[in-house]
Design a protein around this motif. Structure first.
Motif, PDB file in Angstrom:
ATOM      1  N   MET A 103       0.823  -1.209   0.000  1.00 23.21           N
ATOM      2  CA  MET A 103       0.000   0.000   0.000  1.00 23.21           C
ATOM      3  C   MET A 103       0.858   1.259   0.000  1.00 23.21           C
ATOM      4  O   MET A 103       0.712   2.131  -0.851  1.00 23.21           O
ATOM      5  CB  MET A 103      -0.917   0.019   1.229  1.00 23.21           C
ATOM      6  CG  MET A 103      -2.026  -1.009   1.176  1.00 23.21           C
ATOM      7  SD  MET A 103      -2.833  -1.240   2.788  1.00 23.21           S
ATOM      8  CE  MET A 103      -3.520   0.401   3.066  1.00 23.21           C
ATOM      9  N   ARG A 104       1.776   1.316   0.996  1.00 19.91           N
ATOM     10  CA  ARG A 104       2.603   2.529   1.087  1.00 19.91           C
ATOM     11  C   ARG A 104       3.496   2.678  -0.145  1.00 19.91           C
ATOM     12  O   ARG A 104       3.706   3.764  -0.637  1.00 19.91           O
ATOM     13  CB  ARG A 104       3.480   2.504   2.349  1.00 19.91           C
ATOM     14  CG  ARG A 104       2.721   2.362   3.635  1.00 19.91           C
ATOM     15  CD  ARG A 104       2.343   3.694   4.286  1.00 19.91           C
ATOM     16  NE  ARG A 104       1.294   3.435   5.271  1.00 19.91           N
ATOM     17  CZ  ARG A 104       0.715   4.328   6.053  1.00 19.91           C
ATOM     18  NH1 ARG A 104       1.069   5.591   5.979  1.00 19.91           N
ATOM     19  NH2 ARG A 104      -0.223   3.987   6.899  1.00 19.91           N
ATOM     20  N   GLU A 105       4.009   1.550  -0.638  1.00 19.68           N
ATOM     21  CA  GLU A 105       4.885   1.610  -1.812  1.00 19.68           C
ATOM     22  C   GLU A 105       4.110   2.080  -3.040  1.00 19.68           C
ATOM     23  O   GLU A 105       4.572   2.927  -3.801  1.00 19.68           O
ATOM     24  CB  GLU A 105       5.534   0.242  -2.079  1.00 19.68           C
ATOM     25  CG  GLU A 105       6.510  -0.239  -1.003  1.00 19.68           C
ATOM     26  CD  GLU A 105       7.744   0.649  -0.870  1.00 19.68           C
ATOM     27  OE1 GLU A 105       8.055   1.432  -1.801  1.00 19.68           O
ATOM     28  OE2 GLU A 105       8.410   0.572   0.187  1.00 19.68           O
ATOM     29  N   PHE A 106       2.923   1.524  -3.224  1.00 21.61           N
ATOM     30  CA  PHE A 106       2.092   1.889  -4.370  1.00 21.61           C
ATOM     31  C   PHE A 106       1.711   3.372  -4.269  1.00 21.61           C
ATOM     32  O   PHE A 106       1.791   4.119  -5.250  1.00 21.61           O
ATOM     33  CB  PHE A 106       0.839   1.000  -4.394  1.00 21.61           C
ATOM     34  CG  PHE A 106      -0.096   1.267  -5.552  1.00 21.61           C
ATOM     35  CD1 PHE A 106       0.322   1.094  -6.870  1.00 21.61           C
ATOM     36  CD2 PHE A 106      -1.412   1.674  -5.326  1.00 21.61           C
ATOM     37  CE1 PHE A 106      -0.552   1.332  -7.942  1.00 21.61           C
ATOM     38  CE2 PHE A 106      -2.283   1.906  -6.377  1.00 21.61           C
ATOM     39  CZ  PHE A 106      -1.851   1.738  -7.689  1.00 21.61           C
ATOM     40  N   ASP A 107       1.335   3.800  -3.060  1.00 18.30           N
ATOM     41  CA  ASP A 107       0.971   5.201  -2.863  1.00 18.30           C
ATOM     42  C   ASP A 107       2.138   6.121  -3.196  1.00 18.30           C
ATOM     43  O   ASP A 107       1.995   7.155  -3.840  1.00 18.30           O
ATOM     44  CB  ASP A 107       0.528   5.418  -1.412  1.00 18.30           C
ATOM     45  CG  ASP A 107       0.105   6.856  -1.169  1.00 18.30           C
ATOM     46  OD1 ASP A 107      -0.943   7.247  -1.698  1.00 18.30           O
ATOM     47  OD2 ASP A 107       0.830   7.583  -0.473  1.00 18.30           O
ATOM     48  N   HIS A 108       3.329   5.713  -2.741  1.00 17.74           N
ATOM     49  CA  HIS A 108       4.546   6.490  -2.983  1.00 17.74           C
ATOM     50  C   HIS A 108       4.825   6.570  -4.484  1.00 17.74           C
ATOM     51  O   HIS A 108       5.150   7.631  -5.022  1.00 17.74           O
ATOM     52  CB  HIS A 108       5.703   5.795  -2.257  1.00 17.74           C
ATOM     53  CG  HIS A 108       6.923   6.644  -2.077  1.00 17.74           C
ATOM     54  ND1 HIS A 108       6.891   7.863  -1.435  1.00 17.74           N
ATOM     55  CD2 HIS A 108       8.212   6.442  -2.438  1.00 17.74           C
ATOM     56  CE1 HIS A 108       8.109   8.378  -1.422  1.00 17.74           C
ATOM     57  NE2 HIS A 108       8.928   7.549  -2.026  1.00 17.74           N
ATOM     58  N   GLU A 109       4.647   5.440  -5.149  1.00 15.86           N
ATOM     59  CA  GLU A 109       4.923   5.311  -6.592  1.00 15.86           C
ATOM     60  C   GLU A 109       3.981   6.211  -7.408  1.00 15.86           C
ATOM     61  O   GLU A 109       4.441   6.990  -8.255  1.00 15.86           O
ATOM     62  CB  GLU A 109       4.699   3.833  -6.950  1.00 15.86           C
ATOM     63  CG  GLU A 109       5.021   3.381  -8.346  1.00 15.86           C
ATOM     64  CD  GLU A 109       4.534   1.922  -8.512  1.00 15.86           C
ATOM     65  OE1 GLU A 109       4.797   1.099  -7.593  1.00 15.86           O
ATOM     66  OE2 GLU A 109       3.877   1.628  -9.528  1.00 15.86           O
ATOM     67  N   ILE A 110       2.687   6.135  -7.123  1.00 14.02           N
ATOM     68  CA  ILE A 110       1.744   6.901  -7.936  1.00 14.02           C
ATOM     69  C   ILE A 110       1.798   8.390  -7.606  1.00 14.02           C
ATOM     70  O   ILE A 110       1.375   9.224  -8.406  1.00 14.02           O
ATOM     71  CB  ILE A 110       0.280   6.393  -7.798  1.00 14.02           C
ATOM     72  CG1 ILE A 110      -0.229   6.557  -6.359  1.00 14.02           C
ATOM     73  CG2 ILE A 110       0.168   4.948  -8.249  1.00 14.02           C
ATOM     74  CD1 ILE A 110      -1.686   6.153  -6.178  1.00 14.02           C
ATOM     75  N   SER A 111       2.369   8.729  -6.437  1.00 18.44           N
ATOM     76  CA  SER A 111       2.475  10.142  -6.065  1.00 18.44           C
ATOM     77  C   SER A 111       3.388  10.908  -7.019  1.00 18.44           C
ATOM     78  O   SER A 111       3.376  12.137  -7.058  1.00 18.44           O
ATOM     79  CB  SER A 111       2.981  10.283  -4.627  1.00 18.44           C
ATOM     80  OG  SER A 111       2.077   9.674  -3.732  1.00 18.44           O
ATOM     81  N   ALA A 112       4.188  10.174  -7.798  1.00 15.52           N
ATOM     82  CA  ALA A 112       5.080  10.814  -8.766  1.00 15.52           C
ATOM     83  C   ALA A 112       4.296  11.415  -9.938  1.00 15.52           C
ATOM     84  O   ALA A 112       4.796  12.279 -10.651  1.00 15.52           O
ATOM     85  CB  ALA A 112       6.108   9.803  -9.276  1.00 15.52           C
TER      86      ALA A 112
END
Lengths: 391, 391
Positions: free
Chosen positions: A18-27
């Motif tokens: 979850m946190r990784e995906f959120d971090h990734e799409i925040s780009a």
């Protein structure tokens, strides 16, 4: 560095998708995020002021590691009045958010090899905490019972696993990710099987103040000697990043978890504890403004998701809509979430993060504009990608 | 409540005698406390302002769980300039004080049954962390070598314990409770035996900015692949109650400890992280004012304790004087600490809390008045209670 130097239980913990995906799409600068369970409200002004006063008054020294006595006393009263909790100040430890409360409770109650029941889908923190401590987990699929854990399912899990020492259950009510909130009857029904098998319950009630048209109940009312309650201010007072939680439990347990807590973090931030005193003494109605907004948003999202062809079980609490992906999309939950992020700039979480690949989770702790954009995009996704009739 | 429901490793953890004793004596309104390792300075004004700004700017949401990138980048630079640390931002995790950094490092590196070396006397957190995780400890008495761990002593401990899987060492430099600070030569001398036996070092350098007339060195310079550094702002910026620490280490290790950290606390308080960015970028000289004061107080306490008949090994850092109780007092450390508290209203910690019953620890992170009162009382204790010649 050789990874064989690392504790294998830690190697077994999956990083939070979850946190990784959120971090990734925040780009993506265009992304509209309905991912994290984060109130889009600010911390109420009177609580912010209390924190500022504590900073100016130089309350920067170590609080007593259980948490300030004044805070624990105020919390005892606050939750007694809100939900009928029956705990005194010496049955409460103040923690670094609900996360530390869960981690410490798992560390205090269980030992390597013990098994813990997780009603599935489940918030991934529990999964990680179980793995990290070398415990086994027994997942109970709740999708056939409207995401409510039933006593029959608990008994079945016990019968199906005679070789396991099932000692715990982690329950989230109101639920993340499904949004369901247990009724009094549904909770009471669980008591006999839990008592009979001496199963300790870690009851995560962090969304307790966010129910819609129904009251929040707590298993601790009927199972006081085997229940550990996790709660805190992250959701009720929009204080996620401030990190203030509580653990409530029987005195003998609390004396033990206090040691785990002390030797894990010492104590949460002093100035945040002063802010929490203000929240407990004068912030009884802070959640209500947010709750009303959330209820409107919930209704909007549920209506639109159903119109788009997603199945949604009635969410009585929290701020999530958990929606089953229409068969016509032929998508598992990661494909659905990734497609929405990449092609439609909408961020939400796949059910797979919670152990269920058939659904997606929408956090409606977001602005009305974000929710509108998301609903439009999801309807467009269904229109664009549906393949009808070939399955 | 049945205690046999509790994890036996947790039952084995002794409650902190230090915090309990401190709490107990705090009930005496006349008490002068030289107990906790707490700066009596306030958080520097520019750091307080940064926290207040973050509150007003509503930075109340979840930081990325590793800690804000801006903070980790600033910390990389700050500690590189201060002590020659060689870590980039992706080799740093921001923790809830040094306590969480130690707890997470122990959880990440070791598994039940592994053994960890503790140079003794030692800060009790380590002892608790080792017990909590089901590890064994090998204590090395450093009192014969001026409280400095030697490679010969490490080798001896390995030879004396062929049945143990010794995988770690926890070292505190500058030291709590003894105040000794390692020289470059003393640290370098340890490297071969640690390398040869692949012993991981958790190097607690929280007092690194508080050395007097000597420089702070770090084992990580010569043992980068087996060293985990624990540091933070509690002592350097008088931010004990604010709870902001760091763990630095090899990339492979940091990726693993990040998971433990995330599933233990999520992240430290957002507004405190903003304050820490300010400390890292503009607070390079904040410790110096305090350091100068501490140095004067150290000299005062060492001189007076020696006059009172206590043996004191030269304390080159931290803010503790560790003093051997004169034989003429015929007192173990608890008797000495309790007598001073009860009859003279002076609070300090017994060596027994650190695993050594022959000494007492004085924290000189206290006002000049408090230190004067304590020195007068201790001299009075010696005058009142000495029994010369019968032993």
């Amino acid at each position: 560095m050789e990874l064989n130097d690392i504790n294998p239980n830690v190697l077994n913990v999956k990083p939070s998708s979850m946190r990784e995906f959120d971090h990734e799409i925040s780009a993506d600068p265009q992304i509209v995020k309905l991912t994290l369970g984060e109130p889009n409200f600010d911390v109420p002004a009177h609580i912010k002021q209390a924190a500022i006063d504590a900073i100016n008054d130089n309350y920067s020294h170590y609080p007593y590691f259980w948490g300030y006595a004044e805070l624990r006393e105020a919390a005892a009263k606050y939750y007694q009045e809100k939900f009928g909790y029956h705990y005194t100040a010496d049955q409460i430890v103040v923690t670094v958010g609900a996360t530390e409360a869960v981690a410490d409770a798992v560390a205090t109650l269980f030992q390597p090899g013990d098994a813990v029941i997780l009603p599935s889908p489940a918030y991934p923190l529990y999964d990680a905490s179980i793995a990290m401590h070398g415990l086994k987990q027994v997942r109970i699929d709740t999708s056939k019972t409207d995401y409510i854990l039933t006593p029959e399912a608990v008994q079945q899990a016990i019968d199906d696993n005679p070789g396991l020492n099932i000692r715990g259950l982690i329950i989230t009510d109101p639920n993340n990710p499904t949004g369901v909130a247990y009724t009094e009857e549904q909770l009471k029904a669980l008591v006999p099987v839990l008592k009979e098998n001496r199963i300790w319950v870690i009851s995560d009630e962090i969304y307790g103040e966010l129910t819609y048209g129904q009251k929040h109940y707590t298993l601790s009312t009927w199972l006081p000697d085997q229940t550990v309650i996790v709660n805190g201010l992250s959701k009720s007072h929009a204080m996620t990043g401030w990190r203030l939680g509580y653990v409530f439990g029987p005195k003998g347990f609390i004396d033990e978890i206090a040691k785990v807590h002390q030797f894990t973090v010492t104590t949460p931030t002093s100035t945040v504890q002063y802010a929490a005193i203000e929240a407990m003494k004068h912030g009884q109605n802070d959640a209500e403004v947010m709750r009303k907004q959330y209820e409107k948003r919930r209704d909007f999202v549920v209506k639109n998701m159903r119109e788009a062809g997603f199945d949604v079980v009635h969410p009585g609490g929290a701020f999530y809509v958990y929606a089953k992906i229409p068969a016509s999309l032929h998508m598992d939950s990661w494909t659905c979430a990734r497609t929405l992020a990449k092609d439609y700039h909408i961020g939400l979480f796949p059910g797979a993060s919670f152990g269920d690949d058939a659904s997606i989770r929408i956090s409606y702790a977001a602005s009305d504009e974000a929710l509108k954009a998301a609903m439009t995009a999801i309807k467009k996704l269904v229109a664009d990608k549906s393949v009808v009739g070939d399955k």
